[in-house]
Design a protein around this motif. Structure first.
Motif, short mmCIF file in Angstrom:
data_model
loop_
_atom_site.label_atom_id
_atom_site.label_comp_id
_atom_site.label_asym_id
_atom_site.label_seq_id
_atom_site.Cartn_x
_atom_site.Cartn_y
_atom_site.Cartn_z
N ASP A 48 -2.31 14.04 3.86
CA ASP A 48 -3.44 13.82 4.76
C ASP A 48 -4.14 15.13 5.10
O ASP A 48 -5.36 15.25 5.02
N ARG A 105 6.81 15.73 8.40
CA ARG A 105 6.64 14.79 9.51
C ARG A 105 7.94 14.66 10.29
O ARG A 105 7.96 14.70 11.51
N ASP A 158 -5.87 6.34 1.37
CA ASP A 158 -4.47 6.74 1.50
C ASP A 158 -3.58 5.62 0.97
O ASP A 158 -3.87 4.45 1.15
MG LIG Z 1 -0.39 10.13 4.90
#
Ligand SMILES: [Mg+2]
Ligand SMILES: Nc1ncnc2c1ncn2[C@@H]1O[C@H](COP(=O)(O)OP(=O)(O)O)[C@@H](O)[C@H]1O
Length: 464
Positions: free
Chosen positions: A180, A363, A244
């Motif tokens: 992203d 993440r 995405d």
């Molecule tokens: Mg993503």
């Protein structure tokens, strides 16, 4: 700037002609209808920015009635009403029903020109402000791509390279690796950085709604289409469209997407009008698309369209050297969100974090740091605020180093056995019983191993 579409509605031909010509000269795209009924047909099939309508029109639908119908079909369309028989009541009613403005005949041409220009500018400015506000936060996000590892240097180089082109980019990599972030970085360093960045997470939208989300729809084209609506492809005009998790796109939509990419043209669901939109496409996936092609879940022709340039994101475990930087970055990011001031991490805690394999990549690391910062009692993150799961797993794999080439386990264990055996013999002066005790095995096994590794005739000095 996108084209501005205006519809002029008047039963009087001279007025219709006059307004149409005047507005065309101003650079708008103008169509006209001679009755409310005809106007409704237009409005059902196309999205107008502005409708200018006379109030009194023969026996058919009048202007106020038309206004009501427009608002139920296409809320965002502005409506300007014109009449020769103005009364306070009709004016009030028009405003109540959502008219943008009201003009009395005869009107001053310059006045109407300025009025329209102002309204359109204001509308565009509002859209722009909403977009910019969103983009300021988007932009802020991308300035912080952290990582010095070689693999990240390659990613930066590619971002810079593709930003100068309008080639389609495919970003691949496990979940949480920063796909992203990279998509935004490309947009904000590209020539379309002043245009919109529109992103859609394909699996998050139910298949039945995906088409209308992407292409837009006209009121009534399916249950739930209560208004005319522009789609994301249209909104992405002059900007970037980010799809995405493209690997999750249903096959039927893949066909439609391919067509848009080939023709650069499409129609809204239930719409007749051909829409053109000029956008840079960036796709991301954590799935192996080549594998999906093999299994007939992804179209090969689409794959080549979207994958002109590929950026492969490294996993966090491939660039463990960046972990301290990332940890520091996230500590700074979440500082001040808790009452307690946490300003670092202890050596032990960092060691555990460095040892972990991070299946959820950056993440997951970010989540763990955020969590630790809310739980921690000290002013540094200690092992106490690191989840058991991560601590256990780190110990389990302590000291294991398996490179890309793997390792011959049997040979490795053989070597280690020999090393420990020699060490034990040395430490015990070559006394088999003592060495056996030290290595917790029967003397019989020690003798066997001495034989096996050819250590029988070796002297104590040689063991040194
Ligand atoms: Mg993503
Ligand atoms: N290199 C990086 N530096 C700093 N933060 C990162 C980096 N890569 C990812 N992140 C952060 O990790 C989270 C997941 O990143 P994201 O780009 O959404 O991953 P993906 O799209 O690959 O699943 C986001 O909060 C993002 O800001």
């Amino acid at each position: 700037m996108n084209d501005i579409h205006i519809l002029v509605v008047d039963d009087e031909e001279s007025m219709r002609g006059f307004l149409t010509l005047m507005l065309k000269k101003e650079g708008y795209i103008v169509e006209s209808a001679q009755s409310g009924e005809e106007a409704l047909q237009y409005i059902e099939n196309k999205i107008y920015d502005l409708v200018i309508s006379d109030i009194q029109m023969g026996d058919g639908i009048n202007g106020v009635e038309l206004l009501k119908r427009i608002k139920s079909i296409s809320e965002d369309t502005m409506v300007l009403l014109i009449t020769a028989y103005a009364t306070v009541e009709t004016a009030l009613e028009a405003f109540r029903e959502g008219a943008w403005d009201y003009l009395m005949k005869p009107f001053d041409v310059n006045e109407i020109k300025i009025k329209i220009r102002k309204a359109i500018d204001k509308r565009q400015l509002e859209d722009e402000v909403i977009r910019l506000r969103k983009e300021v936060s988007d932009k802020y996000k991308h300035q912080n791509i952290i990582g010095k590892d070689n693999k990240m240097q390659q990613v930066y180089a590619l971002i810079e390279k593709v930003a100068k082109t309008d080639a389609a980019v495919l970003i691949t990599g496990e979940s949480g690796t920063g796909k992203d972030l990279v998509a935004r970085a490309i947009h904000f360093s590209s020539t379309c950085k002043d245009g919109p960045f529109i992103s859609i997470n394909c699996p998050a939208i139910p298949e039945s709604l995906l088409e209308s989300e992407l292409f837009g729809h006209m009121k009534g084209s399916f249950t739930g289409a209560v208004q005319n609506k522009k789609g994301l492809f249209e909104q992405a005009n002059e900007g970037t469209m980010f799809l995405d998790e493209i690997g999750e796109l249903p096959l039927q939509m893949q066909v439609k997407l391919l067509k848009v990419l080939q023709d650069k043209k499409f129609r809204r669901v239930g719409g007749m009008e051909e829409i053109t939109s000029n956008f840079r496409l960036i796709c991301a996936t954590n799935r192996d698309l080549l594998n999906a092609i093999e299994e007939n879940r992804f179209r090969e022709d689409l794959y080549y369209r979207i994958n002109v340039i590929q950026i492969d994101m490294p996993t966090l475990r491939e660039r463990k050297g960046d972990i301290p930087l990332l940890v520091e970055h996230f500590i700074r990011k979440y500082q001040g969100r808790t009452e307690k001031q946490i300003n670092g991490i202890t050596r032990e805690a960092l060691a555990i974090i460095m040892d972990y394999t991070w299946p959820g990549n950056i993440r997951q690391l970010e989540n763990i740091i955020e969590r630790a910062m809310t739980l921690e009692y000290e002013d540094k993150i200690t092992i106490d605020s690191i989840p058991e799961k991560i601590k256990n797993s780190a110990q389990k794999f302590d000291k294991i180093e398996l490179g890309d080439n793997g390792l011959d386990l049997k040979e490795y264990l053989d070597k280690e056995t020999k090393r420990y055996l020699i060490y034990a013999l040395k430490m015990t002066g070559g006394v088999h019983t003592k060495a056996a005790k030290m290595l917790r095995m029967p003397v019989r096994s020690i003798r066997y191993l001495i034989e096996k590794y050819d250590l029988k005739d070796i002297t104590l000095e040689e063991l040194e």
